[in-house]
Scaffold this motif. Structure first.
Motif, PDB file in Angstrom:
ATOM      1  N   ASP A  88       0.825  -1.213   0.000  1.00 23.13           N
ATOM      2  CA  ASP A  88       0.000   0.000   0.000  1.00 23.13           C
ATOM      3  C   ASP A  88       0.857   1.260   0.000  1.00 23.13           C
ATOM      4  OD1 ASP A  88      -2.422  -1.370  -0.023  1.00 23.13           O
ATOM      5  OD2 ASP A  88      -2.475  -1.534   2.164  1.00 23.13           O
ATOM      6  N   SER A 109      -7.168   8.832   0.182  1.00 25.18           N
ATOM      7  CA  SER A 109      -7.701   7.964   1.231  1.00 25.18           C
ATOM      8  C   SER A 109      -8.692   6.954   0.655  1.00 25.18           C
ATOM      9  CB  SER A 109      -8.368   8.804   2.325  1.00 25.18           C
ATOM     10  OG  SER A 109      -9.538   9.439   1.845  1.00 25.18           O
ATOM     11  N   ARG A 110      -9.453   7.348  -0.353  1.00 26.88           N
ATOM     12  CA  ARG A 110     -10.391   6.412  -0.992  1.00 26.88           C
ATOM     13  C   ARG A 110      -9.652   5.369  -1.813  1.00 26.88           C
ATOM     14  NH1 ARG A 110     -15.124  10.597  -3.155  1.00 26.88           N
ATOM     15  NH2 ARG A 110     -16.132  10.919  -1.129  1.00 26.88           N
ATOM     16  N   ASP A 111      -8.617   5.787  -2.527  1.00 25.55           N
ATOM     17  CA  ASP A 111      -7.852   4.842  -3.351  1.00 25.55           C
ATOM     18  C   ASP A 111      -7.151   3.793  -2.497  1.00 25.55           C
ATOM     19  OD1 ASP A 111      -8.619   6.118  -5.653  1.00 25.55           O
ATOM     20  OD2 ASP A 111      -6.796   7.325  -5.834  1.00 25.55           O
ATOM     21  N   ASP A 113      -8.080   3.041   0.670  1.00 26.84           N
ATOM     22  CA  ASP A 113      -9.012   2.537   1.686  1.00 26.84           C
ATOM     23  C   ASP A 113      -8.430   2.725   3.089  1.00 26.84           C
ATOM     24  OD1 ASP A 113     -11.261   1.410   2.789  1.00 26.84           O
ATOM     25  OD2 ASP A 113     -10.563  -0.659   2.557  1.00 26.84           O
ATOM     26  N   CYS A 114      -8.056   3.976   3.370  1.00 19.23           N
ATOM     27  CA  CYS A 114      -7.522   4.312   4.690  1.00 19.23           C
ATOM     28  C   CYS A 114      -8.188   5.594   5.171  1.00 19.23           C
ATOM     29  CB  CYS A 114      -6.001   4.493   4.646  1.00 19.23           C
ATOM     30  SG  CYS A 114      -5.444   5.907   3.649  1.00 19.23           S
ATOM     31  N   GLN A 115      -7.939   5.960   6.407  1.00 19.00           N
ATOM     32  CA  GLN A 115      -8.510   7.183   6.948  1.00 19.00           C
ATOM     33  C   GLN A 115      -7.907   8.417   6.269  1.00 19.00           C
ATOM     34  OE1 GLN A 115      -8.554   7.617  11.187  1.00 19.00           O
ATOM     35  NE2 GLN A 115      -9.076   5.474  11.558  1.00 19.00           N
ATOM     36  N   TYR A 116      -8.690   9.484   6.273  1.00 16.97           N
ATOM     37  CA  TYR A 116      -8.202  10.755   5.719  1.00 16.97           C
ATOM     38  C   TYR A 116      -6.927  11.205   6.432  1.00 16.97           C
ATOM     39  CZ  TYR A 116      -7.941  15.778   4.821  1.00 16.97           C
ATOM     40  OH  TYR A 116      -7.494  17.029   4.482  1.00 16.97           O
TER      41      TYR A 116
END
Length: 320
Positions: A88, A109-111, A113-116
């Motif tokens: 990642d 963060s969407r790409d 899949d983690c927190q902002y």
């Protein structure tokens, strides 16, 4: 008509598909090779420099045979205390270098899949690694273009026309306006510095440009002081942008990228961190003719060579 480099196959040597297909172990080996290129990825103790180590495979750590110090591939680097998987991390770096005008933290963060918050700190750590290549301390030489551009500090106009004020006046500004002064060699390095006023650029040129260099600047009166130390080409932008080779187009090209990054992607940048975005734009400009694979692995190497970030390690724990 020649094909633009970014449209050619030579510009695409790495993809997210290839990163995830290779898997976690391949990404981990890539980080090891970037951390210890002189031994082709074999661990070297960061404490005593010994090349003989044990491998603790269950925890992806190493133990020095000489001093018994335990460490990981990211110990003492800008990625110290990371929790994200190596695949990642490599994907985040790929996304960052692929975005020629920057990428928003929400999108990152969407790409991933983690927190902002995770994406925010990771992106700033990568910018800090880029800055080690931009802010080298070496003076600029050859022909150098110097210019400044203001960012931030804009106040919203009043609803009624009668209540509106001249937002250009100092008393009507909010104090968050900053200027990025850029000194850029033609066919060479880009050096940005954040200042309070464009006139501060005169002192910056004195510090960072060789006395054997020649300069180009616009018609702003504060650049008149440069004539005392250099041969300076001046161009009046109110009349012409290029006058028989006299121009600041290289500096304007840098500002074009930075403005699209700040306005188009991030929408707002705090003056406290504007210098990091300026360094990122300079890094992208200086490496615009390299493939995305070379950029990604070059950034990994810079990050693995950078020390622990004293600004971003534990950032949210401090500000929360």
């Amino acid at each position: 008509m020649a094909q633009h480099f970014l449209l050619s196959a030579a510009a695409r040597t790495l993809s997210l598909k290839a990163i995830y297909k290779a898997g976690e172990e391949a990404a981990y080996e890539a980080f090891c090779k970037m951390r210890w290129p002189e031994t082709d990825g074999d661990a070297i103790c960061p404490q005593c420099g010994c090349c003989e180590t044990y491998t603790i495979t269950t925890r992806r750590k190493f133990k020095c045979k000489a001093c018994a110090h335990q460490f990981s591939v990211t110990s003492g680097t800008i990625f110290a205390s990371r929790k994200m998987a190596f695949v990642d991390l490599l994907a985040a770096i790929c996304i960052t270098v692929n975005a020629s005008k920057g990428v928003s933290m929400v999108q990152l963060s969407r790409d991933l899949d983690c927190q902002y918050k995770t994406a925010f700190v990771l992106a700033h750590k990568l910018r800090e690694a880029m800055a080690t290549e931009v802010q080298t301390g070496e003076v600029l030489s050859g022909h150098v273009e110097v210019d400044g551009a203001y960012f931030g500090g804009t106040i919203r106009p009043a609803n009624l026309k009668a209540d509106r004020v001249d937002r250009r006046r100092k008393e009507h500004q909010n104090g968050r306006r900053r200027v990025v002064v850029v000194m850029r060699e033609r066919l060479g390095r880009t050096l940005p510095v954040v200042a309070m006023a464009e006139a501060d650029g005169v002192a910056l040129v004195n510090e960072n440009v060789s006395r054997m260099a020649t300069l180009s600047a616009d018609e702003a009166s504060h650049w008149d002081m440069l004539h005392a130390g250099w041969s300076v080409d001046r161009v009046n932008h109110s009349e012409v942008y290029s006058d028989h080779g006299k121009h600041t187009n290289w500096a304007e090209s840098y500002f074009s990228r930075l403005r699209r990054m700040v306005v188009g992607q991030h929408h707002h940048v705090s003056p406290k961190y504007l210098h990091q975005y300026a360094n990122q734009a300079a890094w992208l400009e200086d490496n615009r003719r390299q493939s995305n694979g070379a950029l990604a692995y070059g950034l990994v190497q810079s990050a693995m060579g950078a020390p622990v970030s004293r600004v971003w390690k534990g950032y949210w724990q401090r500000v929360a």
